[in-house]
Motif scaffolding. Structure first.
Motif, mmCIF file in Angstrom:
data_model
loop_
_atom_site.group_PDB
_atom_site.id
_atom_site.type_symbol
_atom_site.label_atom_id
_atom_site.label_comp_id
_atom_site.label_asym_id
_atom_site.label_seq_id
_atom_site.Cartn_x
_atom_site.Cartn_y
_atom_site.Cartn_z
ATOM 1 N N VAL A 235 0.850 -1.193 0.000
ATOM 2 C CA VAL A 235 0.000 0.000 0.000
ATOM 3 C C VAL A 235 0.884 1.241 0.000
ATOM 4 N N ARG A 236 0.372 2.307 -0.581
ATOM 5 C CA ARG A 236 1.147 3.546 -0.653
ATOM 6 C C ARG A 236 0.932 4.439 0.564
ATOM 7 N N SER A 237 -0.181 4.220 1.258
ATOM 8 C CA SER A 237 -0.474 5.022 2.438
ATOM 9 C C SER A 237 -1.359 4.202 3.368
ATOM 10 N N VAL A 238 -1.655 4.754 4.535
ATOM 11 C CA VAL A 238 -2.572 4.081 5.459
ATOM 12 C C VAL A 238 -3.903 4.837 5.533
ATOM 13 N N ARG A 239 -4.179 5.611 4.492
ATOM 14 C CA ARG A 239 -5.468 6.312 4.448
ATOM 15 C C ARG A 239 -6.593 5.305 4.268
ATOM 16 N N ALA A 240 -7.726 5.605 4.883
ATOM 17 C CA ALA A 240 -8.851 4.660 4.904
ATOM 18 C C ALA A 240 -9.318 4.306 3.504
ATOM 19 N N TRP A 241 -9.387 5.306 2.604
ATOM 20 C CA TRP A 241 -9.930 5.035 1.268
ATOM 21 C C TRP A 241 -9.083 4.016 0.507
ATOM 22 N N GLU A 242 -7.756 3.974 0.803
ATOM 23 C CA GLU A 242 -6.904 3.004 0.121
ATOM 24 C C GLU A 242 -7.002 1.626 0.789
ATOM 25 N N LEU A 243 -7.013 1.607 2.109
ATOM 26 C CA LEU A 243 -7.082 0.323 2.816
ATOM 27 C C LEU A 243 -8.420 -0.372 2.585
ATOM 28 N N GLU A 244 -9.487 0.405 2.399
ATOM 29 C CA GLU A 244 -10.806 -0.189 2.185
ATOM 30 C C GLU A 244 -10.875 -1.032 0.915
ATOM 31 N N GLN A 245 -9.940 -0.829 0.013
ATOM 32 C CA GLN A 245 -9.928 -1.602 -1.236
ATOM 33 C C GLN A 245 -9.404 -3.026 -1.040
ATOM 34 N N ILE A 246 -8.841 -3.294 0.131
ATOM 35 C CA ILE A 246 -8.203 -4.589 0.379
ATOM 36 C C ILE A 246 -9.070 -5.427 1.306
ATOM 37 N N SER A 247 -9.399 -6.620 0.870
ATOM 38 C CA SER A 247 -10.197 -7.532 1.691
ATOM 39 C C SER A 247 -9.254 -8.533 2.362
ATOM 40 N N HIS A 248 -8.973 -8.306 3.639
ATOM 41 C CA HIS A 248 -8.070 -9.183 4.378
ATOM 42 C C HIS A 248 -8.330 -8.976 5.870
#
Length: 549
Positions: A235-248
């Protein structure tokens, strides 16, 4: 006859009021020197006798004592906000200097009358206020239609400032006991300001173990990003909008921690004690600082209340909230400002997205929403891009309108809203970066900056006009409530973008709902005339704000 009342500080007392004819500028009375004790009574008399537009540099310090005394001002002209509008609008007939809305002006900070704009700060003497108003009027465009629009914007912004003061005074009804119970349930017992609450601390330990990083501080973006990379998450950042794309599962743990951490920091016990008094939340609303005309709030996170916190926004017995939300507002605004007849036809329906479905332009309501946002904001790819392309073919005039705004932004030019709020041209540093592209890297950077600015200006023409519609909607609702004689019982208590929240007695709620819906109709006609698109609003009546969302 229309009247204008200039309101300014009295160096020998409290306030000076200069009442004049709006058209001729002839005095209607001698200048009144008013004491602090008589201020509310004199203003009440002038309001009843002349119904003037009150011209003041700022709402402070005038509105606070008037609201406390129950005085209602129907119309206003707030010169500081008007100055920001006139400085930025491309419609101005002459250049107008900016006004520093972010920095309060000390009472001793006076400007030179012989060089009105040689200093960045304006004084608040009666002469200063009249001189500034006169300069602003002189800078209005000569074209009657453009002049009318810009005047409407200034008047709507000024009434918005009155509403902001009234909402700040009234406050938002808050269940303090319910809030504390929520904090104990979610976070555990209260701890010192610098320690993590027990349940948040446990979550931090669980996350450190899951990421195999003992001692991890998940509140540090750098530490968390490094731990995620070590665990194999690119991931490039820990912003919510980016992390929400990952299902884990691990990412889910991160999101849960961030949610609890935000609750603790943004709306924890310290926040509750600072911002909620006697069961009311009193945020400070800020106008004029966001380029699109949307409001900001100073402290308290008023415009970012998470869903969990909305559950403790509750009225007292016999009272209820009436929450009104503009439905599919931005596509309807685009239909109006672009004059796209096909999109205007779709906008005459209560449910624009259902019209798109019935016309077989989309397969689902979600496709309709994402596709329309893609058209407006120049969004992406995938399914939304495909649907956006289909909508573009159906609404070519609207698409050309936003594409032209995007092109202007890419070229560094400014754009404006329907009423004339300006998005300024790019600064010299941006333009120089566009010119100085001697190598591939600088060219890529310049192209990316141009695309980003194009998306911003494409967004601006719609979003800024939607903000204007919301201002006019609020103004009409306020006027109708006052006309109905409900001013003491029904109050607007909250505002977020295109959502208005009123509090009233339960027995008036349905009547207030109809009034708010009528105000939305009037707002459309005020801005766009008889050919205005339909502006339906969804209204929920509930004693719990969270249930109304």
């Amino acid at each position: 006859m229309s009247a204008l009342a200039f309101l300014a500080s009295d160096p020998d007392g409290y306030a000076l009021i200069d009442l004049r004819d709006s058209d001729s500028a002839h005095p209607l009375r001698e200048v009144l020197s008013v004491s602090r004790e008589d201020f509310a009574q004199v203003v009440t008399w002038i309001e009843a006798e002349f119904e003037p537009r009150w011209a003041m540099l700022r709402t402070t310090p005038w509105m606070q004592p008037l609201i406390s005394a129950g005085v209602f001002l129907a119309k206003a002209y707030v010169l500081s906000l008007a100055q920001r509008i006139m400085h930025r609008t491309p419609l101005a007939a002459e250049q107008v200097e900016d006004f520093d809305l972010e920095r309060p002006v000390p009472a001793t900070d006076r400007f030179n009358q012989d060089a009105l704009f040689d200093t960045p700060a304006f004084g608040e003497s009666l002469e200063d206020v009249i001189a500034l108003y006169t300069q602003q009027r002189r800078a209005l465009p000569q074209d009657p239609a453009a002049r009318k629009r810009l005047e409407l914007l200034i008047h709507a912004e000024s009434v918005g400032a009155l509403i902001a003061c009234e909402m700040e005074h009234a406050g938002l009804s808050w269940d303090e006991a319910g809030h504390r119970a929520l904090l104990r349930e979610q976070l555990g017992e209260r701890v010192s300001e610098y320690a993590r609450p027990p349940k948040l601390a446990a979550k931090a330990q669980e996350l450190a173990a899951a990421l195999k990083t003992p001692g991890l501080n998940p509140d540090s973006p750098q530490e968390l990003l490094k731990a995620l990379h070590k665990a194999g998450f690119a991931v490039r950042s820990v912003r919510a909008w980016e992390l929400e794309q990952i299902s884990h599962p691990v990412i889910q743990q991160v999101m849960e921690y961030k949610k609890l951490s935000r609750l603790a920091s943004a709306h924890g016990d310290m926040w509750l004690e600072q911002w909620v008094k006697n069961g009311r939340f009193h945020p400070h609303y800020v106008l004029g600082t966001v380029v699109s005309g949307r409001w900001a709030a100073s402290g308290g996170g008023a415009l970012q209340l998470p869903h969990a916190i909305r559950q403790v926004v509750r009225t007292g017995p016999g009272r209820t909230f009436v929450v009104a939300d503009g439905r599919q507002l931005e596509p309807r605004i685009l239909a109006a400002i672009s004059n796209d007849q096909q999109l205007q036809q779709a906008g005459q329906q209560d449910d624009l997205y259902q019209w798109l479905l019935d016309a077989k332009l989309v397969s689902t309501r979600q496709d309709a929403k994402l596709g329309m946002l893609s058209v407006i904001y120049g969004g992406g790819g995938g399914a939304s891009g495909t649907v956006g392309a289909a909508l573009t073919k159906s609404f070519p005039t609207a698409m050309r309108f936003v594409e032209q705004a995007a092109l202007a932004g890419q070229q560094g030019e400014g754009v404006r809203s329907f009423l004339g709020r300006g998005c300024p041209p790019a600064d010299e540093q941006w333009m120089r970066a566009q010119r100085d592209t001697a190598d591939e890297a600088s060219q890529r950077s310049a192209d990316a900056a141009a695309r980003a600015r194009g998306r911003f200006t494409r967004n601006f023409v719609v979003q800024a006009t939607a903000a204007e519609w919301a201002l006019v909607w609020m103004g009409h609702a306020r006027h109708l409530i006052h006309q109905a004689g409900w001013g003491r019982d029904c109050q607007q208590v909250f505002f977020v973008h295109d959502e208005l929240v009123f509090e009233c007695p339960e027995e008036l709620a349905e009547q207030l709902q109809r009034l708010i819906q009528h105000a939305a109709l009037l707002a459309g006609r005020t801005l766009f005339g008889a050919a205005s698109p339909h502006f339906p609003v969804s209204v929920a009546i509930s004693a719990n704000y969270g249930d109304a969302k």
